[in-house]
Design an enzyme around this catalytic site. Structure first.
Site, PDB file in Angstrom:
ATOM      1  N   SER A 193       1.120  -1.277   0.162  1.00  9.72           N
ATOM      2  CA  SER A 193       0.518  -0.303   0.144  1.00  9.72           C
ATOM      3  C   SER A 193       0.961   0.944  -0.142  1.00  9.72           C
ATOM      4  CB  SER A 193      -0.700  -0.077   1.269  1.00  9.72           C
ATOM      5  OG  SER A 193      -2.074  -1.321   1.101  1.00  9.72           O
ATOM      6  N   ARG A 366     -35.496 -25.044  -3.231  1.00  5.31           N
ATOM      7  CA  ARG A 366     -35.735 -26.656  -1.557  1.00  5.31           C
ATOM      8  C   ARG A 366     -37.005 -26.549  -0.702  1.00  5.31           C
ATOM      9  NH1 ARG A 366     -31.849 -29.862   0.719  1.00  5.31           N
ATOM     10  NH2 ARG A 366     -32.438 -30.980   2.507  1.00  5.31           N
ATOM     11  N   GLN A 385     -34.448 -17.518   6.752  1.00  4.70           N
ATOM     12  CA  GLN A 385     -33.408 -17.348   4.763  1.00  4.70           C
ATOM     13  C   GLN A 385     -34.406 -15.820   4.663  1.00  4.70           C
ATOM     14  OE1 GLN A 385     -32.151 -19.961   4.460  1.00  4.70           O
ATOM     15  NE2 GLN A 385     -31.516 -20.217   2.611  1.00  4.70           N
ATOM     16  N   GLY A 453     -25.653 -28.067   2.971  1.00  4.13           N
ATOM     17  CA  GLY A 453     -24.834 -28.671   1.935  1.00  4.13           C
ATOM     18  C   GLY A 453     -24.055 -29.059   0.298  1.00  4.13           C
ATOM     19  N   GLU A 476      -5.119  -3.989  -5.702  1.00  2.00           N
ATOM     20  CA  GLU A 476      -5.673  -2.801  -6.024  1.00  2.00           C
ATOM     21  C   GLU A 476      -5.709  -1.266  -4.811  1.00  2.00           C
ATOM     22  OE1 GLU A 476      -5.649  -1.041  -9.485  1.00  2.00           O
ATOM     23  OE2 GLU A 476      -4.927  -2.719  -9.632  1.00  2.00           O
ATOM     24  N   ASP A 478      -5.311  -2.454   0.096  1.00  2.00           N
ATOM     25  CA  ASP A 478      -5.920  -2.533   0.776  1.00  2.00           C
ATOM     26  C   ASP A 478      -7.332  -2.006   0.841  1.00  2.00           C
ATOM     27  OD1 ASP A 478      -6.062  -5.049   3.278  1.00  2.00           O
ATOM     28  OD2 ASP A 478      -5.970  -2.990   3.987  1.00  2.00           O
TER      29      ASP A 478
END
Length: 695
Positions: A193, A366, A385, A453, A476, A478
């Site tokens: 940097s 699902r 979710q 899973g 490019e 930190d």
């Protein structure tokens, strides 16, 4: 007992005193067990019941997609079509490092020489088109996107932006057709940097009219240089320019400059004399990019190989520059290289889109558990979710519009060279690159977890996306360093505000309103909790701007206080976390403002309604995530905080109802997302998935 009108709502009307007393007790007991809804609860309950009995927002994905992808949809589709037609150029799930590197080079050559897509031509002519190609290429293989960026943005961009006409005339065609594959050699083993601290030197030899490039110690070895390990023939090497003097010092340090240094023989591909090249080896991700290390031992290059836009050396060794100091030359040099940050921010959003598409589609597909003796429900019907994925979907849209604005501003800057735009792009590119790439990195893990899973299967891509993208937070610039640059920029503007100076584009939302945002919160509005108020863009922007203003004022006071005892560096370090929070708050404010603008500008009414829903969720989610700050200064009363939380959950529920349409509008074909569990046709997902496992 007094008489009451027959239509009275009093439950004791028309009955004797004992019965009335009993009825009132029952009513009071009922009110304790089922308290009446306050304003926010009542409104939310009504909204939820209305929503449940009402058709969801009708989203025209084609119109929304056209608005999202804009005028570069065709060029991106050209990239997708080319690689879809060339299965031998598609990256397999399992591939060795060396094979991946060679495949990546063939992919780049095919794109340029077979498909006829020449990204380098757009680096200067049409940067927005270049970044659109970069996003599409990164969707095919992130390693390919980075290799393309090294070739055209970094190596090629340094020649165009730091060199002059003689360099463009000599190198443009070879860079464009990849006959001259090259590197960007800035980072050293000991310095990343802090570019001004690099130790590689380029000493001018007036006797031979050459520069001598030297690596003085191991810490000065150029490290992590893309294209260096295998394919690069040239490198733009950043080094301290040393000119001989006639005094006791012997040489004069003119600061960091860039030089074109050939590193390999064009025919044999062997390292040239004095150039040592080593392979940095296997990495966590992006193994299609051949990162290497470069050491220079008395490597001589012609004087014309100095990229001399901001500083030149004449035949007699005299140095000239249009800029008066080392610091100004250094700032101008780095300022011309912000395109890399722009590209990373824009590309990171592309990665986030793929991850969100896969996670949302799988969550709709699902099914798991449900009410007793009833069919199972999709996992996206669960509030937990929704809480994971819906704010992420809203953020993806927000980032898309913010980075699109950044690209347009960058293109305008390259065209006009306007000084105000230069400062704006520097701050905005630093902030968006840091904020977006950090958010995407965290979201990739969240998406994997949200898919259980099956998200852990390599074929479903979360692992490779996470590993390949992870380094976006570092190269490019930190992210922690970049956020400090944003904070420093804001403090500079804050100081100029009170000294009558001009204010930049990024800063101008506080141009006339600083005193308003720093005044005491209005105790009346602090309690307003209605949906119309909370979903009003003015309230949302005011809340974001208020937080930024308070953070800026308070950190300025703290820095002044601590600098008296700790000095400027010590004070900065003492306030570092405060400064990072300030920078993030500012960037979130800019993102929200651009999202609001995009909603207002959307020509299709249905698309506009869908985008408004996501914009509200983005705003409410960010306010709730930092609700402690607003409560601490009484900007938000307890009842309003509760209403914000309830509205955030409600908006997650509403966005869930259109989640499929919103991810479809990203318009990424299945052969680009390449994850069986994220296929657009849900009925095919498990069939394709099991085929990968050999069933």
């Amino acid at each position: 007992m007094e008489s009451r009108p027959p239509n009275s709502t009093d439950p004791t009307a028309g009955i004797d005193q004992d019965q009335a007393t009993s009825a009132r007790r029952i009513q009071r007991l009922s009110s304790h067990l089922n308290p009446p809804l306050d304003g926010a609860d009542a409104e939310m309950a009504t909204a939820l019941m209305t929503c449940a009995g009402r058709a969801k927002i009708d989203v025209d994905t084609e119109k929304l997609s056209n608005y999202m992808r804009g005028r570069y949809r065709d060029v991106q589709q050209g990239v997708y079509d080319y690689f879809n037609s060339r299965p031998e150029l598609q990256t397999p799930i399992e591939i060795s490092k060396d094979e991946h590197r060679e495949l990546c080079m063939r992919q780049l050559m095919g794109l340029v020489r077979e498909a006829g897509i020449r990204p380098f031509r757009y680096v200067v002519e049409d940067p927005a088109k270049y970044f659109a190609i970069l996003e599409a290429v990164g969707s095919v293989d992130m390693s390919l996107g980075i290799k393309m960026g090294v070739q055209f943005s970094l190596w090629g961009g340094s020649v165009l932006n730091l060199g002059t006409k003689k360099h463009r005339d000599k190198y443009f065609e070879g860079i464009d057709n990849v006959e001259y594959p090259g590197c960007f050699a800035m980072t050293e083993l000991h310095h990343g940097s802090n570019v001004q601290g690099i130790q590689t030197v380029a000493t001018f030899d007036p006797m031979k009219d050459e520069f001598v490039i030297e690596t003085p110690n191991d810490g000065a070895i150029k490290w992590w240089i893309g294209n260096a390990a295998v394919h690069g023939k040239f490198a733009t090497v950043f080094a301290k320019l040393m000119l001989p003097t006639h005094d006791t010092k012997g040489v004069s340090d003119m600061g960091v400059h860039a030089f074109i240094v050939p590193i390999r023989d064009m025919k044999t591909n062997k390292p040239l004399p004095g150039v040592q090249i080593h392979d940095c080896g296997h990495k966590v991700g992006l193994n299609g990019v051949d990162n290497g290390a470069l050491r220079f031992q008395s490597v001589r290059i012609p004087r014309d190989n100095l990229l001399n836009r901001f500083g030149d050396v004449a035949r007699d060794g005299k140095y000239t520059s249009p800029l008066s100091s080392i610091n100004k030359r250094f700032a101008a040099t780095l300022g011309e290289l912000v395109g890399g940050r722009v590209g990373l921010a824009y590309s990171s959003v592309g990665v986030l889109k793929i991850a969100v598409i896969i996670a949302v589609r799988y969550s709709l597909l699902r099914q798991q558990f449900g009410p007793p003796k009833q069919p199972e429900i999709s996992i996206l019907d669960y509030q937990s979710q929704q809480h994971k994925l819906m704010p992420m979907l809203a953020s993806t849209y927000a980032f898309h519009f913010a980075t699109s604005h950044l690209v347009d501003t960058y293109a305008e800057m390259k065209k006009t060279h306007d000084e105000e735009l230069v400062g704006d792009v520097h701050a905005l590119s630093a902030g968006l690159k840091a904020y977006v790439t950090s958010y995407t990195a965290k979201s990739l893990s969240t998406c994997r977890e949200a898919c259980g899973g099956h998200g852990y299967a390599a074929v479903n891509r979360f692992g490779s996306l996470r590993n390949d993208h992870d380094i976006f937070q570092t190269f490019e610039g930190d992210n922690t360093v970049l956020l400090q640059q944003v904070a420093g920029y804001l403090l500079k503007q804050y100081k100029e505000k009170f000294h009558g100076g001009t204010l930049s584009v990024t800063w101008n939302y506080l141009r006339e309103s600083m005193n308003f945002y720093l005044s005491q919160p209005n105790p009346v509005t602090a309690r307003w909790e209605g949906q119309d108020h909370l979903r009003d863009p003015k309230f949302q922007l005011d809340a974001f701007r208020y937080r930024t203003s308070r953070l800026l004022q308070s950190v300025a006071v703290r820095l002044q206080k601590h600098s008296k005892t700790l000095g400027s560096f010590g004070a900065w370090n003492r306030c570092l976390n405060h400064l990072l929070t300030l920078a993030e708050s500012h960037i979130e404010t800019v993102i929200l403002a651009k999202f609001i603008d995009a909603v207002r500008s959307c020509p299709d009414e249905k698309s506009r309604a869908a985008l408004k829903l996501l914009c509200d969720l983005y705003a409410m989610d960010r306010i709730w995530n930092d609700i402690g700050t607003y409560r601490n200064v009484d900007y938000v009363a307890p009842n309003k905080a509760k209403a914000i939380h309830k509205l955030t959950e409600y908006l997650c529920f509403q966005v869930k109802n259109i989640a499929k349409e919103m991810v479809d509008a990203f318009d990424l074909p299945d052969y680009v997302t390449r994850a069986p569990i994220g296929m657009q046709a849900a009925e095919d997902a498990y069939t394709v998935y099991t085929q990968y496992a050999g069933f």
